[in-house]
Scaffold this motif. Structure first.
Motif, PDB file in Angstrom:
ATOM      1  N   LEU A  77       0.802  -1.228   0.000  1.00 15.35           N
ATOM      2  CA  LEU A  77       0.000   0.000   0.000  1.00 15.35           C
ATOM      3  C   LEU A  77       0.836   1.280   0.000  1.00 15.35           C
ATOM      4  O   LEU A  77       0.342   2.344   0.360  1.00 15.35           O
ATOM      5  N   TYR A  78       2.082   1.181  -0.435  1.00 16.37           N
ATOM      6  CA  TYR A  78       2.917   2.376  -0.523  1.00 16.37           C
ATOM      7  C   TYR A  78       2.289   3.366  -1.518  1.00 16.37           C
ATOM      8  O   TYR A  78       2.014   3.028  -2.662  1.00 16.37           O
ATOM      9  N   GLY A  79       2.027   4.576  -1.061  1.00 19.72           N
ATOM     10  CA  GLY A  79       1.449   5.608  -1.929  1.00 19.72           C
ATOM     11  C   GLY A  79      -0.025   5.410  -2.233  1.00 19.72           C
ATOM     12  O   GLY A  79      -0.570   6.077  -3.123  1.00 19.72           O
ATOM     13  N   ALA A  80      -0.708   4.519  -1.495  1.00 25.25           N
ATOM     14  CA  ALA A  80      -2.108   4.202  -1.798  1.00 25.25           C
ATOM     15  C   ALA A  80      -3.044   5.382  -1.589  1.00 25.25           C
ATOM     16  O   ALA A  80      -4.145   5.406  -2.151  1.00 25.25           O
ATOM     17  N   GLU A  81      -2.635   6.378  -0.800  1.00 24.43           N
ATOM     18  CA  GLU A  81      -3.502   7.536  -0.566  1.00 24.43           C
ATOM     19  C   GLU A  81      -3.767   8.326  -1.847  1.00 24.43           C
ATOM     20  O   GLU A  81      -4.723   9.096  -1.927  1.00 24.43           O
ATOM     21  N   SER A  82      -2.936   8.135  -2.870  1.00 26.38           N
ATOM     22  CA  SER A  82      -3.106   8.873  -4.130  1.00 26.38           C
ATOM     23  C   SER A  82      -3.679   8.011  -5.249  1.00 26.38           C
ATOM     24  O   SER A  82      -3.830   8.491  -6.368  1.00 26.38           O
ATOM     25  N   TRP A  83      -4.039   6.759  -4.952  1.00 26.25           N
ATOM     26  CA  TRP A  83      -4.553   5.875  -5.998  1.00 26.25           C
ATOM     27  C   TRP A  83      -5.990   6.208  -6.374  1.00 26.25           C
ATOM     28  O   TRP A  83      -6.794   6.621  -5.541  1.00 26.25           O
ATOM     29  N   LYS A  84      -6.282   5.969  -7.645  1.00 28.25           N
ATOM     30  CA  LYS A  84      -7.672   5.980  -8.103  1.00 28.25           C
ATOM     31  C   LYS A  84      -8.215   4.578  -7.846  1.00 28.25           C
ATOM     32  O   LYS A  84      -7.806   3.615  -8.489  1.00 28.25           O
ATOM     33  N   ILE A  85      -9.135   4.446  -6.903  1.00 29.96           N
ATOM     34  CA  ILE A  85      -9.593   3.146  -6.460  1.00 29.96           C
ATOM     35  C   ILE A  85     -10.899   2.752  -7.154  1.00 29.96           C
ATOM     36  O   ILE A  85     -11.862   3.517  -7.179  1.00 29.96           O
ATOM     37  N   THR A  86     -10.916   1.553  -7.734  1.00 30.78           N
ATOM     38  CA  THR A  86     -12.120   0.989  -8.324  1.00 30.78           C
ATOM     39  C   THR A  86     -12.450  -0.327  -7.614  1.00 30.78           C
ATOM     40  O   THR A  86     -11.632  -0.850  -6.854  1.00 30.78           O
ATOM     41  N   GLU A  87     -13.625  -0.854  -7.859  1.00 23.40           N
ATOM     42  CA  GLU A  87     -14.017  -2.122  -7.245  1.00 23.40           C
ATOM     43  C   GLU A  87     -13.076  -3.241  -7.661  1.00 23.40           C
ATOM     44  O   GLU A  87     -12.742  -4.122  -6.868  1.00 23.40           O
ATOM     45  N   VAL A  94      -7.991   0.855   5.286  1.00 23.69           N
ATOM     46  CA  VAL A  94      -6.629   1.380   5.386  1.00 23.69           C
ATOM     47  C   VAL A  94      -6.399   2.472   4.347  1.00 23.69           C
ATOM     48  O   VAL A  94      -5.870   3.546   4.646  1.00 23.69           O
ATOM     49  N   ILE A  95      -6.809   2.198   3.103  1.00 27.05           N
ATOM     50  CA  ILE A  95      -6.623   3.177   2.027  1.00 27.05           C
ATOM     51  C   ILE A  95      -7.442   4.427   2.296  1.00 27.05           C
ATOM     52  O   ILE A  95      -6.963   5.551   2.118  1.00 27.05           O
ATOM     53  N   CYS A  96      -8.686   4.242   2.740  1.00 21.99           N
ATOM     54  CA  CYS A  96      -9.554   5.382   3.060  1.00 21.99           C
ATOM     55  C   CYS A  96      -8.921   6.247   4.138  1.00 21.99           C
ATOM     56  O   CYS A  96      -8.880   7.476   4.037  1.00 21.99           O
ATOM     57  N   ARG A  97      -8.398   5.611   5.178  1.00 24.51           N
ATOM     58  CA  ARG A  97      -7.791   6.344   6.288  1.00 24.51           C
ATOM     59  C   ARG A  97      -6.568   7.126   5.821  1.00 24.51           C
ATOM     60  O   ARG A  97      -6.388   8.297   6.175  1.00 24.51           O
ATOM     61  N   ARG A  98      -5.732   6.482   5.027  1.00 22.27           N
ATOM     62  CA  ARG A  98      -4.534   7.163   4.529  1.00 22.27           C
ATOM     63  C   ARG A  98      -4.897   8.336   3.623  1.00 22.27           C
ATOM     64  O   ARG A  98      -4.255   9.395   3.674  1.00 22.27           O
ATOM     65  N   ARG A  99      -5.915   8.129   2.794  1.00 27.45           N
ATOM     66  CA  ARG A  99      -6.326   9.188   1.880  1.00 27.45           C
ATOM     67  C   ARG A  99      -6.789  10.436   2.640  1.00 27.45           C
ATOM     68  O   ARG A  99      -6.382  11.559   2.339  1.00 27.45           O
TER      69      ARG A  99
END
Length: 218
Positions: A80-90, A133-138
């Motif tokens: 999840l390195y840098g996951a706060e900047s990812w465009k997340i899809t299902e 986790v991704i939501c929190r980091r974002r």
């Protein structure tokens, strides 16, 4: 990394090939803003990190608690390195959650034909779902940007809207649309969030409520 070059550009008198993908600060950037290539690369690195510790996972003398901590620090951090900047899809979330569940089953020693439900797996490991986790980091990153001066590049980019009209058809999922959807669901506005972000404790509480989970990612 080999990529298909297009028209070169001039920089300091030298030709530099224009590419569709490039690595910046350890993350794979795509010209179309997609995170698919970066997620694929992260999954590959995380698989390698997990396989490297194969003998560690199988060691019966090491407690499950220690194994989970090593998984978080050595595997999950790579995934999840840098996951706060990812465009997340299902589709992306399914890949990430599938990888995590597979790793946890191996750590707990569940191999076919032995089975364990996803709910029991999460209860026994107390692992936060990747989605949370991704939501929190974002949102932690958003709070950091909102506390920046108004002329800071990151804050300017956060509020920037491209010129022109959107193409016809269903809009593609973007990082900005993900954030806008989460804001709309709770009746938030950027002005309200900017005020709340000034109080770090209040912001942390808001993020925890937004991205609820039973365990911390650290």
């Amino acid at each position: 990394m080999d990529t298909e070059s297009t028209q070169p550009i001039q920089l300091f008198g030298e030709d530099i090939a224009e590419v569709d993908e490039f690595v910046y600060l350890g993350s794979l950037m795509s010209v179309d803003g997609s995170s698919d290539a970066e997620v694929k690369a992260r999954l590959s690195k995380a698989r390698h990190a997990f396989r490297t510790l194969r003998s560690f996972w199988r060691n019966q003398n090491i407690s499950q608690h220690t194994k989970i901590r090593i998984y978080k620090t050595n595997v999950l951090s790579s995934l999840l390195y840098g996951a706060e900047s990812w465009k997340i899809t299902e589709a992306v979330l399914k890949k990430l959650e599938f990888f995590q569940r597979k790793c946890l089953r191996i750590i707990l020693g569940f191999f076919w034909p032995n089975i364990i439900t996803n709910a029991e797996l999460q209860e026994r490991t107390s692992i936060t779902p990747v989605t949370d986790v991704i939501c929190r980091r974002r949102w932690r990153w958003i709070g950091h940007c909102l506390r920046m001066p108004s002329n800071a590049n990151a804050k300017v980019a956060l509020f920037w809207t491209p010129d022109g009209k959107r193409k016809r058809g269903r809009p593609k999922e973007t990082w900005r649309r993900t954030v806008a959807r989460e804001m709309k669901a709770r009746g938030w506005s950027w002005k309200q969030l900017e005020i709340q972000a000034k109080d770090r404790n209040q912001w942390r509480s808001m993020v925890e409520a937004l991205c609820s989970s039973g365990d911390d990612e650290h």
